[in-house]
Motif scaffolding. Sequence first.
Motif: not given
Ligand SMILES: [Zn+2]
Length: 444
Positions: A54, A56, A244, A298, A361
């Motif tokens: 995970h 970005h 997502k 998460h 993340d």
């Molecule tokens: Zn994220």
Amino acid sequence: MTDDLLLRRAATAPGFERDLAIEGGRIVAQPGTGDHIEIDVEGRPVLPGLTDHHIHLLATAAARDSVDCSPAALAAAGGLAAALRDARARRPEGWLRGVGYDVAASGPLDRRGLDPLAVGPIRIQDRTGIRWMLDGAGLAELLPADPGDWPAGVERDGADRATGVLSRLDGWLGERVPRQVPDLAALGAWLASRGVTALTDAGAGNGPGELAALAAAGLPQRVTAMTRDPEVTAPEGVALGPVKILLDDADLPTLDDLAARVGAAHDAGRAVAVHSVSEASLVMALAAGVGPRDRIEHASLVPDDVLPLLVEAGPMVVVQPALVRTRGDRYLAEVPVEEHRGLHRLGSFVGAGLRVRAGSDAPYGDPDPWLGVAAAADRRTAGGQVLGAAEALTPGGALRLWCDTLVDDVVVLDAGWDRLGDSPPIHAVVARGRWTQVTRQRGY
Ligand SMILES: [Zn+2]
């Protein structure tokens, strides 16, 4: 383009060495008869390549182009000069951009303070957003030669020279400073140097443009990308991940709306990955039909009475153990005590039989997977407190959260097995069939 590799004396378990053949990007049981590049790894631990499940990527690469110049960040970096020199080392060419500089806290700043650092061209925005502070190299690139042609807002000293302070010239600067494409290649190279050989991009807004950018970057990692819409085709070089769905606690959809989105993804043959950082959003996601093929991103707050519901629905859970280190002190201070045991669970997820994977993340977390492995094993906050000691895993168990069933990429450690939970130096990675020796080890 891949090499056929033969890693001699690879320790694939403590006390166990073997020769490991990787041909056409795949680990093979028996080396073929063709030529191999033979590399003696001299008994170093050889682990499966790590997957950041995970991250970005575009936002992480873009964030690297801005230097956080807020008082707290400068204190952590050892001052403005150290922060800017470090940023320049990471981006050897082009403009640097600083944000969040606080004149009241950190003192006035203009070219006289910036020029001796020789890190330009650079522009630093003050925290009000009204002023930019430039160095001489930056001014030389932007200002017309004739001071008579300068726009109002260019501050001048007594000798009519530009001080470097520009007020209310945001638009003017934006038109003149060359636009920089986020440096995905540098991010990919850095992640490889930390042993990351596969990535899942969790961008909630991913569409054809983002997928094309990820494909064009030619990252050393295998890349999977989530997308906003179910009906998307992935370009060559990027695998399609789940759809997502971001559940914003301040603006939750109705259960019917969410169930319709989950159903539409499933009908299109896609899994969903639902962002959930609260009990309400988790219960809603499970009620909306999230099941074994899907993911919960998460799952940062799971009360005792909700855990069985999650286990029964059986989605993969993708956690961010490093947040215990980087945000744990804040959680302990701000989250009601009775909720602490449900925060960023690990051991109870694994023990309940859930499939658990980990990601960084980044840019909202630190992209270094080893920080997450260490935090998963010691559950320590940056301030030295322990958050949920019962949720700790062994370093080896923690590392497994970054692994995947796909084991054709490997990481060669430059340290013994006892260093797994201690950010071990990396000797080399084999990613997509290419051997890359790691020479530099630094923060991202
Ligand atoms: Zn994220």
